[in-house]
Design a protein around this motif. Structure first.
Motif, PDB file in Angstrom:
ATOM      1  N   GLY A 324      72.534  47.056  24.454  1.00 37.55           N
ATOM      2  CA  GLY A 324      72.456  47.030  26.096  1.00 37.55           C
ATOM      3  C   GLY A 324      71.229  47.386  26.505  1.00 37.55           C
ATOM      4  N   GLY A 325      70.172  47.212  25.846  1.00 39.17           N
ATOM      5  CA  GLY A 325      68.549  47.473  26.222  1.00 39.17           C
ATOM      6  C   GLY A 325      68.227  48.898  25.938  1.00 39.17           C
ATOM      7  N   LYS A 326      69.054  49.590  25.136  1.00 40.03           N
ATOM      8  CA  LYS A 326      68.737  51.183  25.118  1.00 40.03           C
ATOM      9  C   LYS A 326      67.330  51.317  24.478  1.00 40.03           C
ATOM     10  CE  LYS A 326      70.451  55.387  22.710  1.00 40.03           C
ATOM     11  NZ  LYS A 326      71.681  55.886  21.808  1.00 40.03           N
ATOM     12  N   ASN A 327      67.155  50.525  23.321  1.00 39.52           N
ATOM     13  CA  ASN A 327      66.008  50.746  22.651  1.00 39.52           C
ATOM     14  C   ASN A 327      64.640  50.376  23.549  1.00 39.52           C
ATOM     15  OD1 ASN A 327      64.400  51.486  20.171  1.00 39.52           O
ATOM     16  ND2 ASN A 327      64.142  49.320  19.870  1.00 39.52           N
ATOM     17  N   LEU A 328      64.912  49.364  24.012  1.00 42.19           N
ATOM     18  CA  LEU A 328      63.976  48.670  24.844  1.00 42.19           C
ATOM     19  C   LEU A 328      63.557  49.418  25.937  1.00 42.19           C
ATOM     20  CD1 LEU A 328      65.062  44.830  25.170  1.00 42.19           C
ATOM     21  CD2 LEU A 328      62.878  45.724  24.258  1.00 42.19           C
ATOM     22  N   SER A 329      64.440  50.138  26.648  1.00 40.72           N
ATOM     23  CA  SER A 329      64.217  51.068  27.580  1.00 40.72           C
ATOM     24  C   SER A 329      63.321  52.236  27.383  1.00 40.72           C
ATOM     25  CB  SER A 329      65.468  51.783  28.298  1.00 40.72           C
ATOM     26  OG  SER A 329      66.382  50.666  28.699  1.00 40.72           O
ATOM     27  N   LEU A 330      63.523  52.736  25.895  1.00 38.55           N
ATOM     28  CA  LEU A 330      62.594  53.653  25.384  1.00 38.55           C
ATOM     29  C   LEU A 330      61.437  53.201  25.270  1.00 38.55           C
ATOM     30  CD1 LEU A 330      64.997  55.396  22.326  1.00 38.55           C
ATOM     31  CD2 LEU A 330      64.050  56.247  24.703  1.00 38.55           C
ATOM     32  N   SER A 331      61.129  51.914  24.803  1.00 39.24           N
ATOM     33  CA  SER A 331      59.934  51.242  24.491  1.00 39.24           C
ATOM     34  C   SER A 331      59.181  51.255  25.775  1.00 39.24           C
ATOM     35  CB  SER A 331      60.003  49.960  23.869  1.00 39.24           C
ATOM     36  OG  SER A 331      60.613  50.126  22.546  1.00 39.24           O
ATOM     37  N   PHE A 332      59.568  50.829  26.924  1.00 36.30           N
ATOM     38  CA  PHE A 332      59.062  50.574  28.284  1.00 36.30           C
ATOM     39  C   PHE A 332      58.648  52.092  28.689  1.00 36.30           C
ATOM     40  CE2 PHE A 332      59.063  50.252  32.946  1.00 36.30           C
ATOM     41  CZ  PHE A 332      58.219  49.069  32.937  1.00 36.30           C
ATOM     42  N   ALA A 333      59.592  53.018  28.532  1.00 32.36           N
ATOM     43  CA  ALA A 333      59.276  54.383  29.020  1.00 32.36           C
ATOM     44  C   ALA A 333      58.043  54.985  28.343  1.00 32.36           C
ATOM     45  CB  ALA A 333      60.391  55.359  28.950  1.00 32.36           C
ATOM     46  N   SER A 334      57.963  54.792  26.997  1.00 28.99           N
ATOM     47  CA  SER A 334      57.092  55.321  26.190  1.00 28.99           C
ATOM     48  C   SER A 334      55.612  54.718  26.432  1.00 28.99           C
ATOM     49  CB  SER A 334      57.157  55.041  24.532  1.00 28.99           C
ATOM     50  OG  SER A 334      56.990  53.631  24.429  1.00 28.99           O
ATOM     51  N   ALA A 335      55.391  53.493  26.827  1.00 32.72           N
ATOM     52  CA  ALA A 335      54.238  52.912  27.583  1.00 32.72           C
ATOM     53  C   ALA A 335      53.426  53.791  28.457  1.00 32.72           C
ATOM     54  CB  ALA A 335      54.338  51.706  27.724  1.00 32.72           C
ATOM     55  N   PHE A 336      54.180  54.677  29.193  1.00 31.32           N
ATOM     56  CA  PHE A 336      53.567  55.396  30.177  1.00 31.32           C
ATOM     57  C   PHE A 336      53.453  56.660  30.034  1.00 31.32           C
ATOM     58  CE2 PHE A 336      55.768  52.186  32.186  1.00 31.32           C
ATOM     59  CZ  PHE A 336      55.071  51.775  33.529  1.00 31.32           C
ATOM     60  N   VAL A 337      53.695  57.247  28.646  1.00 33.72           N
ATOM     61  CA  VAL A 337      53.366  58.744  28.272  1.00 33.72           C
ATOM     62  C   VAL A 337      52.768  58.545  27.007  1.00 33.72           C
ATOM     63  CG1 VAL A 337      54.811  60.813  27.674  1.00 33.72           C
ATOM     64  CG2 VAL A 337      55.898  59.147  29.144  1.00 33.72           C
ATOM     65  N   PRO A 338      51.761  59.577  27.096  1.00 33.75           N
ATOM     66  CA  PRO A 338      50.736  59.952  26.103  1.00 33.75           C
ATOM     67  C   PRO A 338      51.452  60.388  24.847  1.00 33.75           C
ATOM     68  CG  PRO A 338      49.738  60.624  28.118  1.00 33.75           C
ATOM     69  CD  PRO A 338      51.206  60.460  28.336  1.00 33.75           C
ATOM     70  N   ARG A 339      51.173  60.107  23.829  1.00 35.15           N
ATOM     71  CA  ARG A 339      51.767  60.570  22.317  1.00 35.15           C
ATOM     72  C   ARG A 339      51.694  62.181  22.524  1.00 35.15           C
ATOM     73  NH1 ARG A 339      54.348  58.489  18.380  1.00 35.15           N
ATOM     74  NH2 ARG A 339      53.839  56.420  19.286  1.00 35.15           N
ATOM     75  N   LEU A 340      50.450  62.702  22.869  1.00 37.40           N
ATOM     76  CA  LEU A 340      50.392  64.241  23.000  1.00 37.40           C
ATOM     77  C   LEU A 340      51.601  64.788  23.677  1.00 37.40           C
ATOM     78  CD1 LEU A 340      46.586  64.642  23.798  1.00 37.40           C
ATOM     79  CD2 LEU A 340      47.775  64.721  21.489  1.00 37.40           C
ATOM     80  N   LEU A 341      52.179  64.137  24.465  1.00 37.12           N
ATOM     81  CA  LEU A 341      53.169  64.778  25.360  1.00 37.12           C
ATOM     82  C   LEU A 341      54.730  64.219  24.938  1.00 37.12           C
ATOM     83  CD1 LEU A 341      51.891  64.357  29.205  1.00 37.12           C
ATOM     84  CD2 LEU A 341      51.540  66.217  27.504  1.00 37.12           C
ATOM     85  N   TRP A 342      54.725  63.473  24.008  1.00 32.99           N
ATOM     86  CA  TRP A 342      55.929  62.899  23.510  1.00 32.99           C
ATOM     87  C   TRP A 342      55.609  62.473  22.110  1.00 32.99           C
ATOM     88  CZ3 TRP A 342      59.190  58.173  25.947  1.00 32.99           C
ATOM     89  CH2 TRP A 342      60.092  58.072  25.326  1.00 32.99           C
ATOM     90  N   PRO A 343      55.573  63.444  21.294  1.00 30.99           N
ATOM     91  CA  PRO A 343      54.991  63.321  19.713  1.00 30.99           C
ATOM     92  C   PRO A 343      56.033  62.327  19.107  1.00 30.99           C
ATOM     93  CG  PRO A 343      54.988  65.597  20.246  1.00 30.99           C
ATOM     94  CD  PRO A 343      55.919  65.056  21.498  1.00 30.99           C
ATOM     95  N   ASP A 344      57.256  62.303  19.315  1.00 30.07           N
ATOM     96  CA  ASP A 344      58.145  61.415  18.305  1.00 30.07           C
ATOM     97  C   ASP A 344      58.562  60.130  19.185  1.00 30.07           C
ATOM     98  OD1 ASP A 344      59.695  62.803  20.473  1.00 30.07           O
ATOM     99  OD2 ASP A 344      61.229  63.105  18.974  1.00 30.07           O
TER     100      ASP A 344
END
Length: 487
Positions: A324-344
């Protein structure tokens, strides 16, 4: 006068889309789509930028044209003397989804921009490029062009010694060198222009041979291709020759690359890598059977993205349900957040996607299910078709925004390679790379614009005008001295 040809081509694609939903003529329709996009590229080449059309052509080639060979030539019963990677689902299952989905993506992506001053072809684009030439002709901009080019080269070497968390931002600085390359190319009367351009091209090729990685050579070359053709009066025949020659070089690179990497990566070849590469290339060119179906198999094996998509279709929904797009939603959200703030947060690269969607573990090599595989694994047939259409609209929207903003900052057009380079081959990566590259590259270019406006032909002392008048494009072109005293 607005050209009717783009809409004619779109109409032809619309007919093929309808037929793909109503008939099972999958293989002939796939080749018709390839021919339509190819004609679009040739027609627009020289008159405009064919970046979107090249993305569509690449997607159709690896997701439609190559899979047809899996159903007609490289089948389960083929006898070529080696193991054949055949398509793991039926022709109707694969093309019943892939064909309409790719056509929907192509139509949405290549829909004409159609607004005067905000289009990527014709007299409007020619006027914008002429304005860019005037801005670049200023002595200060000649220095800026060299600074951008040099900065990109320096950042490339810095990038190789940095931790992975910082490599992406430094890779964007490296890609700015290609904006600098266009600056130098389009600057009138640039002293030693061809020597500078030649040295940079040699640097790119040298680095590709040194590392065995030819992605920048192939796909940045494709991204820049139409910039060097702008204004050309070449006829269709000449453009066809240039295009086929470029395609031939890419095929040769794909054929030679595995053996080159084997010698340099595994066998620790100690001689000249340039000599090794060109010797391998000469050997391939000397083979009479180079384009036989047996000799072509390594190309099919490498660029048949449909195989990975078919692995997804074999697994979903039989083994696991659509997500249902669960993984794609995470991908889209991760594009806006630096890895320093979201390590995993999710990573591009294919290892996770191949396991998640296709149930295949990969190690020591790289492949991915592509946006097409993600679309099917997330939403099924009709939901996947809609997703691919929306993805095309999204990419086109970002592309259009560049031309809207270029009305105030004309040189922004030459930063399209920085923004869209990774989109060129995104059909074989994933949606995360699309979101990541477009969103982060856009923020990066905005940051450079704010910190170093002179890189875009603007100067801070010209923002404060007498009576606070905003600078016009003509002010930027003329380089007029402006009072810095308000009122």
């Amino acid at each position: 006068m607005k050209s009717f040809k783009p809409y004619l081509f779109l109409g032809m694609q619309g007919v093929v889309l309808l037929l793909s939903l109503l008939t099972n003529w999958y293989i002939p329709l796939s080749y018709i789509m390839l021919a339509i996009i190819f004609m679009m590229v040739l027609d627009k080449l020289g008159k405009g930028l064919v970046l979107r059309e090249i993305v569509a052509l690449h997607t159709i080639f690896i997701c439609l044209a190559m899979p047809t060979l899996g159903y007609t030539t490289y089948t389960r019963t083929s006898n070529f003397g080696f193991w054949v990677k055949y398509m793991p689902v039926t022709e109707e299952t694969y093309f019943g989804f892939a064909l309409p989905a790719i056509i929907a993506f192509s139509i949405a992506l290549c829909w004409p921009l159609g607004r005067e001053g905000k289009t990527d072809q014709g007299a409007s684009l020619a006027a914008k490029v002429d304005l860019c030439r005037q801005i670049l002709s200023r002595p200060a901009m000649k220095r800026v062009s060299l600074i951008i080019l040099t900065t990109g080269v320096v950042m490339f070497f810095a990038m190789t010694v940095l931790p992975s968390a910082l490599q992406f931002i430094f890779s964007l600085f490296y890609f700015t060198a290609f904006a600098g390359l266009l600056y130098v190319y389009y600057t009138p009367s640039f002293k030693y222009k061809w020597a500078i351009l030649s040295l940079f091209v040699l640097f790119i090729f040298y680095n590709a041979l040194r590392t065995g990685m030819f992605t920048v050579v192939a796909y940045m070359g494709i991204t820049l291709f139409s910039f060097f053709f702008l204004g050309s009066k070449a006829g269709i025949a000449r453009k066809l020759v240039f295009f086929l020659f470029g395609a031939f070089i890419l095929i040769i690179i794909q054929v030679v690359k595995p053996e080159f990497r084997k010698s340099t990566w595994r066998q620790n070849y100690a001689g000249s890598k340039s000599e090794l590469f060109f010797n391998l290339m000469t050997e391939q060119l000397a083979k009479e059977s180079m384009f036989s179906m047996k000799a072509f198999y390594p190309i099919y094996y490498r660029v048949n993205q449909g195989y990975n998509v078919a692995l997804v279709m074999r697994r979903i929904p039989e083994v696991q349900p659509y997500d249902g797009g669960k993984n794609l939603s995470l991908s889209f959200a991760s594009a806006f957040v630096p890895r320093l703030l979201w390590p995993d947060k999710p990573e591009a690269g294919g290892k996770f996607n191949m396991k998640y969607y296709a149930g295949v573990s990969i190690k020591g090599w790289s492949t991915n299910v592509g946006p097409l595989g993600e679309a099917y694994g997330s939403f099924g047939k009709f939901g996947g078709i809609l997703f691919m259409c929306l993805l095309g609209i999204f990419i086109r929207g970002v592309y259009l925004l560049v031309f809207v903003l270029s009305k105030k900052v004309p040189l922004l057009v030459f930063w399209l390679p920085v923004l869209f380079y990774q989109i060129t081959y995104s059909a074989e990566t994933d949606s995360l790379q699309i979101f990541n590259s477009l969103i982060k590259s856009a923020f990066f270019i905005w940051g450079v614009y704010k910190i170093m406006p002179q890189w875009f032909g603007l100067y801070k002392d010209r923002y404060i005008m007498k009576r606070r008048r905003k600078p016009t494009i003509q002010d930027q072109v003329n380089g007029a001295q402006v009072s810095t005293h308000p009122g």
